[in-house]
Enzyme design. Structure first.
Site, PDB file in Angstrom:
ATOM      1  N   ASP A 103     114.302  35.395  22.475  1.00  0.00           N
ATOM      2  CA  ASP A 103     113.893  35.507  22.804  1.00  0.00           C
ATOM      3  C   ASP A 103     114.130  36.368  24.922  1.00  0.00           C
ATOM      4  O   ASP A 103     115.438  35.259  24.666  1.00  0.00           O
ATOM      5  CB  ASP A 103     112.437  34.987  23.520  1.00  0.00           C
ATOM      6  N   THR A 140     108.770  40.573  24.904  1.00  0.00           N
ATOM      7  CA  THR A 140     108.738  41.155  26.297  1.00  0.00           C
ATOM      8  C   THR A 140     108.632  41.167  27.052  1.00  0.00           C
ATOM      9  O   THR A 140     108.960  42.507  28.279  1.00  0.00           O
ATOM     10  CB  THR A 140     107.118  40.029  26.729  1.00  0.00           C
ATOM     11  N   GLU A 152     107.513  46.061  21.569  1.00  0.00           N
ATOM     12  CA  GLU A 152     105.805  45.862  21.139  1.00  0.00           C
ATOM     13  C   GLU A 152     105.448  47.364  21.779  1.00  0.00           C
ATOM     14  O   GLU A 152     104.675  46.503  22.556  1.00  0.00           O
ATOM     15  CB  GLU A 152     105.082  44.578  21.633  1.00  0.00           C
ATOM     16  N   HIS A 155     106.433  43.740  14.178  1.00  0.00           N
ATOM     17  CA  HIS A 155     106.186  42.920  14.629  1.00  0.00           C
ATOM     18  C   HIS A 155     105.224  42.204  12.757  1.00  0.00           C
ATOM     19  O   HIS A 155     104.216  42.839  13.374  1.00  0.00           O
ATOM     20  CB  HIS A 155     106.212  42.185  15.323  1.00  0.00           C
ATOM     21  N   GLU A 165     110.305  41.274  14.135  1.00  0.00           N
ATOM     22  CA  GLU A 165     110.460  39.825  14.123  1.00  0.00           C
ATOM     23  C   GLU A 165     108.829  39.493  13.994  1.00  0.00           C
ATOM     24  O   GLU A 165     108.277  39.910  14.289  1.00  0.00           O
ATOM     25  CB  GLU A 165     109.917  39.807  16.484  1.00  0.00           C
ATOM     26  N   GLY A 202     110.918  27.376  21.703  1.00  0.00           N
ATOM     27  CA  GLY A 202     109.197  28.332  21.250  1.00  0.00           C
ATOM     28  C   GLY A 202     109.540  26.374  20.636  1.00  0.00           C
ATOM     29  O   GLY A 202     109.794  26.265  20.054  1.00  0.00           O
TER      30      GLY A 202
END
Length: 481
Positions: free
Chosen positions: A48, A85, A166, A237, A284, A329
């Site tokens: 990420d 993000t 995204e 995704h 993803e 994560g």
């Protein structure tokens, strides 16, 4: 009959429930037609973007660790996609000297570290550029050029570049429409063709968070705006559910697994209207969004959603599935504190070692909540010595019933069993292969050898999964691999 398979692919099943709730399933696979094909880069991994800023130091990931390098090599060849993000907040600063915004800046040293790593472990880097750097309504490539120039000076190779993460969320906050994003991608593609060394670098996107429901129009408009002429790989995704609310039972829920089918159908349907030959990827993906479900998404039970996703994606024609993520994560493949491999890591290694390119349809006359089955040609390799013509099947048994599977197609043939079970319940962080716990030895991957059985009937416990290889199947469609 050795070397002879029926004309139609069929998995027939009959169930007889005994007092011990055993399910008997007769499986017949006819492999005269390959329905899809995947290559050895079908499974990739991600890191990420939030790990890149100066303040993060890769979140504790040690690229120089012998254990980390051994585990990474165990997945090679492999794509590594860095995106997320925070990628749409990041600025590249080669030196970082005098940088005040250490939470949104990454440096040349950071770039050097990851590129050295991917070279050492035989991975291929895909990077997501900041799409929110804007000027007069259009994407501003100034900072991206600086990164690409630095990259060229260092001689690093890129397997692909993304623009934004995204972006269907952008329209909500930044008023960036699908059409505008298509224009941005088109201009980005033209820009790359003018920079020495990047003319053939694949442009990958648009990395939609979702392609269904209210997000579909954005996806359609992206292609209409010029994205159709820009993308070399189309990505979206997919996650099954929210990591904050997910329950253990979700991970063996066949209805939840089946939801992936409609997502892929929509993604392929839109993509193929304008780009029928462009490969489509899950760019993803994992079990649960928002970082995964703590104590579940990195445990044995997560393998049900992961293995089923790989089976559906391959069968439906997707060309890559990038797992969120390798590290960090609650859905990581390796432990954040110890770097120890987690259950889905071993599942992924076995898939890469055993599953080859040719994909066969598998149908069953029983509800797929009882048994979920997928079939491929076996991957030809020197590791296990399987000859071309072998068949690999993988199965998920999501119920509590013990299941006995019979393969009348392969009478008097051996079957190699690679069956994975938890060491200590569904939320175990350790996994056993054929009842032997898998462990690293001196930071070296074990051999992961099968049990060979001279029978065409095998029995496994409920809530388990694994692979079966038929080394003497002599399937013509697999002989030319």
């Amino acid at each position: 009959m050795k070397g002879t398979l029926s004309a139609l692919l069929l998995v027939t099943a009959f169930i007889s429930l005994t007092a011990t709730a055993e399910v008997n399933v007769s499986v017949t696979v006819v492999t005269t037609q390959v329905v899809s094909f995947v290559d050895e880069l079908f499974i990739g991994v991600t890191l990420d973007s939030h790990l890149l800023p100066i303040s993060q130091h890769w979140g504790g990931l040690d690229f120089n660790s012998q254990k980390v390098q051994s585990l990474a090599k165990g997945l090679s060849p492999c794509y590594l996609r860095i995106g997320g993000t925070l990628g749409d907040r990041l600025t590249f600063d080669p030196t970082g000297h005098g940088t005040e915004d250490v939470n949104h800046t990454f440096t040349g040293a950071t770039w050097d570290a990851v590129n050295t790593f991917v070279q050492d472990v035989n991975w291929k880097l895909i990077f997501g550029l900041n799409a929110l750097k804007r000027k007069e309504g259009n994407w501003d490539p100034t900072n991206a050029k600086e990164l690409l120039q630095y990259n060229s000076a260092k001689g690093y190779q890129l397997a692909g570049l993304e623009l934004g993460n995204e972006p269907d969320h952008f329209n909500e906050t930044y008023n960036i429409t699908g059409t505008q994003l298509g224009i941005d991608f088109y201009n980005f593609k033209k820009l790359l063709q003018t920079i020495p060394g990047y003319g053939i670098t694949p442009v990958i996107g648009p990395d939609m968070a979702s392609v269904t429901g209210s997000r579909t129009p954005f996806f359609i408009d992206f292609f209409r705006g010029g994205g159709d002429k820009a993308v070399d790989r189309i990505t979206f995704h997919q996650y099954y559910t929210n990591g904050h609310t997910a329950q253990l039972s979700d991970f063996t829920d066949s209805k939840l697994m089946d939801k992936l089918v409609s997502v892929v159908e929509t993604g392929l349907g839109v993509s193929r209207r304008t780009n029928p030959l462009t490969p489509v990827w899950l760019g993803e993906t994992s079990s649960c969004y928002d970082g995964g479900a703590p104590g579940i998404s990195d445990r044995y039970v997560a393998g049900f959603l992961w293995l089923d996703k790989l089976g559906i994606a391959a069968r439906m024609g997707l060309k890559a599935v990038l797992r969120q993520d390798f590290y960090a994560g609650s859905y990581a493949l390796i432990d954040t504190d110890t770097f120890d491999p987690l259950p889905d890591y071993w599942l992924t290694v076995l898939y890469k070692r055993l599953v080859g390119g040719g994909v066969f349809s598998v149908a069953a006359s029983v509800d797929n909540s009882t048994i979920r089955a997928y079939a491929h040609c076996t991957k030809p390799s020197s590791y296990y010595g399987y000859a071309p013509g072998s068949v690999t099947m993988y199965f998920l048994l999501p119920t509590d019933n013990t299941t006995s599977m019979t393969f009348p197609q392969f009478p008097e043939q051996p079957v190699d069993v690679f069956w994975l079970t938890p060491v200590d319940g569904l939320t175990s962080k350790s996994v056993a292969l054929n009842n032997n716990q898998i462990k690293l030895v001196n930071n070296t991957l074990p051999e992961l050898r099968p049990n060979r059985m001279e029978t065409n009937t095998v029995t496994f416990p409920g809530k388990s999964f694994g692979f079966l290889v038929f080394p003497e199947a002599h399937v013509a469609a697999c002989s030319s691999q």
